[in-house]
Design an enzyme around this catalytic site. Structure first.
Site, PDB file in Angstrom:
ATOM      1  N   GLY A 168     -73.855 -15.041 -39.356  1.00  0.00           N
ATOM      2  CA  GLY A 168     -73.595 -15.091 -40.630  1.00  0.00           C
ATOM      3  C   GLY A 168     -72.685 -16.028 -40.714  1.00  0.00           C
ATOM      4  O   GLY A 168     -73.328 -17.718 -40.884  1.00  0.00           O
ATOM      5  N   GLY A 169     -71.921 -16.426 -42.105  1.00  0.00           N
ATOM      6  CA  GLY A 169     -71.505 -17.974 -43.025  1.00  0.00           C
ATOM      7  C   GLY A 169     -71.136 -19.122 -42.122  1.00  0.00           C
ATOM      8  O   GLY A 169     -70.877 -19.959 -42.008  1.00  0.00           O
TER       9      GLY A 169
ATOM     10  N   GLY B  33    -100.854 -43.340 -48.422  1.00  0.00           N
ATOM     11  CA  GLY B  33     -99.738 -42.611 -49.067  1.00  0.00           C
ATOM     12  C   GLY B  33     -99.120 -42.843 -47.802  1.00  0.00           C
ATOM     13  O   GLY B  33     -97.281 -42.815 -48.031  1.00  0.00           O
ATOM     14  N   ALA B  34     -99.237 -42.243 -46.325  1.00  0.00           N
ATOM     15  CA  ALA B  34     -98.076 -41.952 -45.789  1.00  0.00           C
ATOM     16  C   ALA B  34     -97.287 -43.170 -44.688  1.00  0.00           C
ATOM     17  O   ALA B  34     -96.240 -43.199 -44.720  1.00  0.00           O
ATOM     18  CB  ALA B  34     -99.188 -41.411 -44.154  1.00  0.00           C
TER      19      ALA B  34
HETATM   20  C1  LIG Z   1     -68.754 -15.829 -43.933  1.00  0.00           C
HETATM   21  C2  LIG Z   1     -69.319 -14.694 -43.472  1.00  0.00           C
HETATM   22  C3  LIG Z   1     -68.679 -13.697 -42.173  1.00  0.00           C
HETATM   23  O1  LIG Z   1     -68.745 -14.682 -41.115  1.00  0.00           O
HETATM   24  S1  LIG Z   1     -70.170 -12.582 -41.880  1.00  0.00           S
HETATM   25  C4  LIG Z   1     -69.625 -12.357 -40.106  1.00  0.00           C
HETATM   26  C5  LIG Z   1     -68.779 -11.518 -39.736  1.00  0.00           C
HETATM   27  N1  LIG Z   1     -68.287 -11.417 -38.157  1.00  0.00           N
HETATM   28  C6  LIG Z   1     -69.286 -10.417 -37.344  1.00  0.00           C
HETATM   29  O2  LIG Z   1     -70.254  -9.446 -38.002  1.00  0.00           O
HETATM   30  C7  LIG Z   1     -69.427 -10.408 -36.140  1.00  0.00           C
HETATM   31  C8  LIG Z   1     -68.393  -9.998 -35.039  1.00  0.00           C
HETATM   32  N2  LIG Z   1     -68.277  -9.622 -34.452  1.00  0.00           N
HETATM   33  C9  LIG Z   1     -69.915  -9.797 -33.376  1.00  0.00           C
HETATM   34  O3  LIG Z   1     -70.363  -8.831 -33.435  1.00  0.00           O
HETATM   35  C10 LIG Z   1     -69.326  -9.952 -31.428  1.00  0.00           C
HETATM   36  O4  LIG Z   1     -67.789  -9.370 -32.074  1.00  0.00           O
HETATM   37  C11 LIG Z   1     -69.752 -11.041 -31.361  1.00  0.00           C
HETATM   38  C12 LIG Z   1     -69.301 -12.424 -32.624  1.00  0.00           C
HETATM   39  C13 LIG Z   1     -71.730 -11.000 -31.052  1.00  0.00           C
HETATM   40  C14 LIG Z   1     -69.057 -11.155 -29.814  1.00  0.00           C
HETATM   41  O5  LIG Z   1     -69.094 -10.304 -28.845  1.00  0.00           O
HETATM   42  P1  LIG Z   1     -68.382 -10.075 -27.139  1.00  0.00           P
HETATM   43  O6  LIG Z   1     -68.680 -11.082 -26.722  1.00  0.00           O
HETATM   44  O7  LIG Z   1     -68.771  -8.772 -26.855  1.00  0.00           O
HETATM   45  O8  LIG Z   1     -66.876 -10.039 -27.520  1.00  0.00           O
HETATM   46  P2  LIG Z   1     -66.332  -8.302 -28.641  1.00  0.00           P
HETATM   47  O9  LIG Z   1     -67.508  -7.899 -29.630  1.00  0.00           O
HETATM   48  O10 LIG Z   1     -65.227  -7.446 -27.447  1.00  0.00           O
HETATM   49  O11 LIG Z   1     -65.150  -9.432 -29.550  1.00  0.00           O
HETATM   50  C15 LIG Z   1     -63.859 -10.003 -28.782  1.00  0.00           C
HETATM   51  C16 LIG Z   1     -62.913  -9.844 -29.377  1.00  0.00           C
HETATM   52  O12 LIG Z   1     -63.247 -10.985 -30.565  1.00  0.00           O
HETATM   53  C17 LIG Z   1     -62.724  -9.927 -31.955  1.00  0.00           C
HETATM   54  N3  LIG Z   1     -63.830 -10.143 -33.182  1.00  0.00           N
HETATM   55  C18 LIG Z   1     -64.745 -10.199 -32.812  1.00  0.00           C
HETATM   56  N4  LIG Z   1     -65.134 -10.840 -33.859  1.00  0.00           N
HETATM   57  C19 LIG Z   1     -64.573 -10.750 -34.984  1.00  0.00           C
HETATM   58  C20 LIG Z   1     -63.766 -11.021 -36.710  1.00  0.00           C
HETATM   59  N5  LIG Z   1     -65.207 -11.274 -37.308  1.00  0.00           N
HETATM   60  N6  LIG Z   1     -63.049 -10.711 -36.928  1.00  0.00           N
HETATM   61  C21 LIG Z   1     -62.099  -9.788 -35.858  1.00  0.00           C
HETATM   62  N7  LIG Z   1     -62.178 -10.100 -35.017  1.00  0.00           N
HETATM   63  C22 LIG Z   1     -63.173 -10.251 -33.966  1.00  0.00           C
HETATM   64  C23 LIG Z   1     -63.308  -8.813 -31.253  1.00  0.00           C
HETATM   65  O13 LIG Z   1     -62.902  -7.318 -32.029  1.00  0.00           O
HETATM   66  C24 LIG Z   1     -62.267  -8.673 -30.200  1.00  0.00           C
HETATM   67  O14 LIG Z   1     -61.177  -8.410 -30.840  1.00  0.00           O
HETATM   68  P3  LIG Z   1     -60.260  -7.699 -28.815  1.00  0.00           P
HETATM   69  O15 LIG Z   1     -60.269  -8.651 -27.967  1.00  0.00           O
HETATM   70  O16 LIG Z   1     -61.379  -5.664 -28.828  1.00  0.00           O
HETATM   71  O17 LIG Z   1     -58.992  -7.360 -29.112  1.00  0.00           O
END
Ligand SMILES: CCC(=O)SCCNC(=O)CCNC(=O)[C@H](O)C(C)(C)COP(=O)(O)OP(=O)(O)OC[C@H]1O[C@@H](n2cnc3c(N)ncnc32)[C@H](O)[C@@H]1OP(=O)(O)O
Length: 517
Positions: free
Chosen positions: A172-173, A407-408
């Site tokens: 995302g962002g 031109g290139a």
């Molecule tokens: C500027 C606008 C934006 O940034 S919008 C984007 C918002 N973010 C997202 O949609 C991504 C959300 N997160 C995910 O999809 C996955 O956590 C990703 C990043 C792919 C990693 O997956 P994976 O390796 O399986 O780890 P997981 O899901 O178990 O996460 C580990 C711990 O981190 C946390 N976490 C993750 N992302 C966020 C978030 N954006 N806000 C708050 N907490 C987040 C998870 O909840 C998890 O926490 P915990 O270890 O279970 O306590």
């Protein structure tokens, strides 16, 4: 009053609990995947003992969605300043073991603090990105945090070098802060970067895809052109950062780190005289030319796998740092197309922003002809090269190796486009277009009547070449400063650079130009 034992113990206890991140289990999970922690990355980047941390004791203030009382050490990011090869550098490293490295308000404040510090002290910024993006529990405050970071990325652009390492997820962002920096390094296998993930793409468009297809290091290096280097491991990423920094000044007011050799380098390189193939139609590898021009092992290619028809990168000639922009005859005959123009012009602008002299190596038959190119906007993309060179005030040396057509050629920095010195090899062809194309237009009637059309066309093309394309014609009109043997190229560039390092050029005041985008 002396510091009490309790006070020291309290500090030690706080330090220990803040530096442990998300705890041993989460750290172990990272290690199992072959990934480093946020602190291990910084430990490897900086000279041991030189890292001064800012905000170790920072605490988040969110209270909703179960956040009340939750301990998030350092608010999921480590920030500070350290030394690399004796030079100060600012850095941040997101800690995935703490709330997935997500960015909340305090996390954003820490990033802002270190970026403001980098701006004021004029030092580069390195960012290790390993984050789930905006912290969902903090809602629009997290979004606002990203806004503060993006704004600072823009503010620092052209002031201090900014290098992003994508060490984990970057969704995302979150992808936009790296995209606003100067160089992006991605770790193969350990990282991913996209705006909309596969689930969102499927939900909105019905298209099935995978993270690898849209966001892997190799895809971004060779297809999207979003990144500049692929690292094979965490250590490799750190090594690339350090190598890249070795060519860059600390800021736009400092000189690049030239290590000028005390003696003038006046020797010839006879092997260069054999580097061109017999026929002008046979390709050669411009990287062989670059390798002979630079000090041993000093060429660092940037965006190696994207738009291979243009080669860009840093090197040293007699110790002086230069940026190379070179047509690659091995790919698409060295034509400029949309991607090559984007790649070349961005690199030119980086060199100009940080005072790095530019060496252009020209063998360009033209812009790539084709419907896709025209409909894709080659006019506007090609114009970026013209704009970038025209707006550039750093020393520019152009070497015409073979073809310099139309031109290139102007888009590869002719004298009129701002080259300070233009040197041509004796068999260079400098012309408004290729000889064959020119005679087809000028002698269409004659050729239709000719008994031996191909023979007549060759004869006329040779005549055209001799009259219009010879480098001596351009040299006679001062479009070319001198005609040189290929073997003299390195010594002539090194002499030219020495005389140009003191170059000063000013332009009429304006807010900024309006580069075609
Ligand atoms: C500027 C606008 C934006 O940034 S919008 C984007 C918002 N973010 C997202 O949609 C991504 C959300 N997160 C995910 O999809 C996955 O956590 C990703 C990043 C792919 C990693 O997956 P994976 O390796 O399986 O780890 P997981 O899901 O178990 O996460 C580990 C711990 O981190 C946390 N976490 C993750 N992302 C966020 C978030 N954006 N806000 C708050 N907490 C987040 C998870 O909840 C998890 O926490 P915990 O270890 O279970 O306590």
């Amino acid at each position: 009053m002396p510091i009490s034992k309790q006070a020291v113990e309290e500090l030690d206890r706080r330090r220990a609990s803040a530096t442990v991140g998300g705890g041993p289990k989460k750290i172990e999970a990272r290690h199992t995947k072959g990934l480093w922690t946020a602190r291990e990355r910084l430990d490897s980047l900086f000279t041991p003992g030189t890292f001064q941390e800012f905000g170790l004791h920072a605490q988040h203030e969110s209270r909703q969605f179960g956040m009340e009382g939750k301990d998030l050490p350092g608010d999921a990011v480590v920030t500070g300043v350290g030394f690399i090869d004796g030079r100060p550098v600012a850095a941040f490293s997101q800690d995935f073991t703490v709330a997935g490295g997500s960015l909340g308000s305090m996390h954003a404040e820490k990033l802002s603090l270190i970026m403001d510090h980098a701006e004021l002290s004029g030092v580069p910024v390195i960012g290790f990105n390993d984050s789930g993006g905006a912290r969902i529990q903090e809602g629009v405050s997290a979004l606002s945090g990203y806004g503060q970071v993006f704004n600072r990325n823009v503010r620092l652009s052209g002031v201090v070098p900014q290098i992003a390492v994508i060490s984990g997820p970057c969704a995302g962002g979150a992808a936009y802060s790296p995209a606003l920096m100067d160089f992006i390094i991605m770790i193969r296998g350990g990282s991913e970067m996209f705006i909309c993930g596969p689930e969102v793409i499927r939900g909105v468009t019905g298209q099935a895809t995978s993270k690898d297809e849209i966001g892997s290091a190799d895809v971004h290096a060779s297809v999207s052109g979003n990144i500049h280097f692929v690292a094979d491991s965490e250590q490799d990423a750190v090594d690339i950062v350090r190598r890249l920094l070795s060519y860059l000044p600390a800021n736009n007011m400092s000189e690049p780190p030239h290590v000028i050799t005390p003696e003038l380098d006046l020797g010839d390189d006879p092997g260069m005289d054999d580097i061109l193939p017999e026929s002008g139609k046979v390709p050669f590898d411009v990287k062989d030319v670059i390798t002979r021009l630079v000090d041993p092992d000093s060429f660092l290619e940037v965006q190696r796998d994207f738009a291979k028809n243009i080669v860009v990168g840093f090197g040293r000639i007699a110790g002086m740092v230069v940026g190379f922009i070179a047509n690659q005859p091995k790919e698409m005959a060295g034509c400029l197309d949309i991607d090559a123009s984007d790649k070349g012009s961005r690199f030119i602008r980086f060199c100009n922003a940080f005072g790095i002299p530019i060496v252009n190596l020209v063998d360009v038959p033209g812009f790539l002809p084709g419907v896709r190119q025209e409909r894709g906007g080659i006019i506007r993309h090609g114009a970026k090269m013209l704009f970038a060179y025209g707006a550039t005030t750093v020393p520019k040396i152009t070497i015409i190796m073979r073809k310099a057509y139309g031109g290139a050629f102007l888009a590869m920095c002719s004298r009129d486009m701002g080259a300070d010195i233009v040197l041509a090899w004796p068999t260079a062809e400098i012309a408004v277009m290729g000889a064959e194309g020119a005679v087809n237009i000028l002698y269409r009637g004659d050729l239709e009547k000719a008994e031996d059309r191909a023979g007549r066309s060759r004869e006329l093309a040779d005549e055209y070449r001799a009259h219009f394309a010879s480098p001596y014609i351009s040299a006679g009109k001062l479009f070319v400063h001198d005609v040189i043997k290929p073997s003299e190229t390195r010594s002539r560039i090194s002499l030219a650079l020495r005389t140009l390092l003191t170059k000063r050029e000013t332009r009429p005041p304006k807010k900024h130009g309006n580069i075609p985008l």
